[in-house]
Design a protein around this motif. Structure first.
Motif, PDB file in Angstrom:
ATOM      1  N   TYR A  45      -3.031   7.996   5.609  1.00  0.00           N
ATOM      2  CA  TYR A  45      -3.651   8.198   6.332  1.00  0.00           C
ATOM      3  C   TYR A  45      -4.925   8.667   5.842  1.00  0.00           C
ATOM      4  N   SER A  46      -6.229   8.447   6.342  1.00  0.00           N
ATOM      5  CA  SER A  46      -7.304   8.193   5.822  1.00  0.00           C
ATOM      6  C   SER A  46      -7.961   9.432   6.886  1.00  0.00           C
ATOM      7  N   GLN A  47      -9.235   9.288   6.658  1.00  0.00           N
ATOM      8  CA  GLN A  47     -10.609   9.872   7.091  1.00  0.00           C
ATOM      9  C   GLN A  47     -11.226   9.199   8.061  1.00  0.00           C
ATOM     10  N   LYS A  48     -11.229   8.141   7.689  1.00  0.00           N
ATOM     11  CA  LYS A  48     -12.314   7.602   8.631  1.00  0.00           C
ATOM     12  C   LYS A  48     -11.355   6.637  10.171  1.00  0.00           C
ATOM     13  N   CYS A  49      -9.761   6.522   9.935  1.00  0.00           N
ATOM     14  CA  CYS A  49      -9.152   5.861  10.939  1.00  0.00           C
ATOM     15  C   CYS A  49      -8.294   7.317  11.161  1.00  0.00           C
ATOM     16  N   GLY A  50      -8.010   7.926  10.626  1.00  0.00           N
ATOM     17  CA  GLY A  50      -6.608   9.051  10.772  1.00  0.00           C
ATOM     18  C   GLY A  50      -5.506   8.355  10.501  1.00  0.00           C
ATOM     19  N   TYR A  51      -4.524   8.209  11.265  1.00  0.00           N
ATOM     20  CA  TYR A  51      -2.919   7.875  10.638  1.00  0.00           C
ATOM     21  C   TYR A  51      -3.074   6.153  10.865  1.00  0.00           C
ATOM     22  N   THR A  52      -2.592   5.775  10.263  1.00  0.00           N
ATOM     23  CA  THR A  52      -2.308   4.361  10.394  1.00  0.00           C
ATOM     24  C   THR A  52      -1.062   3.602   9.790  1.00  0.00           C
ATOM     25  N   GLN A  53      -0.446   3.265  11.108  1.00  0.00           N
ATOM     26  CA  GLN A  53       1.273   3.123  10.915  1.00  0.00           C
ATOM     27  C   GLN A  53       1.090   1.541  10.098  1.00  0.00           C
ATOM     28  N   LEU A  54       1.927   1.111   9.231  1.00  0.00           N
ATOM     29  CA  LEU A  54       1.459  -0.912   9.099  1.00  0.00           C
ATOM     30  C   LEU A  54       3.772  -0.940   8.203  1.00  0.00           C
ATOM     31  N   THR A  55       3.802  -2.542   8.232  1.00  0.00           N
ATOM     32  CA  THR A  55       5.227  -2.874   8.212  1.00  0.00           C
ATOM     33  C   THR A  55       4.544  -3.528   6.799  1.00  0.00           C
TER      34      THR A  55
END
Length: 188
Positions: free
Chosen positions: A93-103
């Motif tokens: 989670y980042s305040q700029k982008c919200g939630y980001t899922q990655l592998t």
């Protein structure tokens, strides 16, 4: 450990351990036999592992630590120490982008080592804080399934590393055990 200590001892262990935490809601009159849940979490120590367990229980099953019991908390060791390719699925989670899922893919000798590398990678490349990262899954993948070139370069057969700072030793016959030193004293 400080970085200097790690360099001196040569012991670069992963900073996270792989824990298996088992817990349940406290038995009550309404629910005398509550369901037992098991989560695998990655944490630096068992206190943080239990905390992560209760966070997962609170989010998924609406069970709080005040109304629950931990039945066991143990470190999971890998059965065989060998270099493997791991795929780590995570969300941050980042305040700029919200939630980001990655592998991300890593090559390591243990799951804990691969997850530690993933945390370090997210901290350096994405400025993600430790508390804002959640590991969704870790699995071992075959060499043919690796898509990242920096991981695939070590997954080939016959990988050789240069041996630096090697001194060529003279043969046994050429070695001198005792050498007479020339005397610089004035002979009177």
């Amino acid at each position: 450990y400080s970085f200097c200590t790690l360099l001196r001892t040569g012991n670069m262990r992963p900073h996270l351990k792989h824990y298996q935490v088992v817990g349940r809601a406290t038995p009550s009159e309404k629910n005398p036999k509550p369901t037992v849940y098991k989560f695998e979490v990655f944490a630096p120590n068992f206190v943080v592992a239990k905390s992560k367990f209760w966070k997962l229980m609170r989010d998924k099953y609406k069970v709080k630590a005040t109304s629950g019991d931990i039945l066991s908390c143990r470190v999971v060791r890998d059965k065989k120490i060998a270099a493997r390719n791991y795929s780590v699925n995570m969300v941050y989670y980042s305040q700029k982008c919200g939630y980001t899922q990655l592998t991300k893919q890593f090559r390591d000798v243990s799951k804990a080592g691969a997850v530690s590398k993933a945390y370090n990678d997210l901290a350096s490349r994405h400025r993600a804080k430790y508390l804002n990262i959640e590991v969704l899954g870790v699995k071992s993948i075959q060499d043919k399934d690796v898509s990242r070139p920096f991981v695939a370069q070590f997954a080939q057969n016959g990988v050789a590393f240069p041996l630096l700072n090697r001194r060529v030793q003279p043969s046994r016959k050429e070695r001198a055990i005792f050498v007479a030193k020339s005397s610089r004293r004035a002979i009177v």
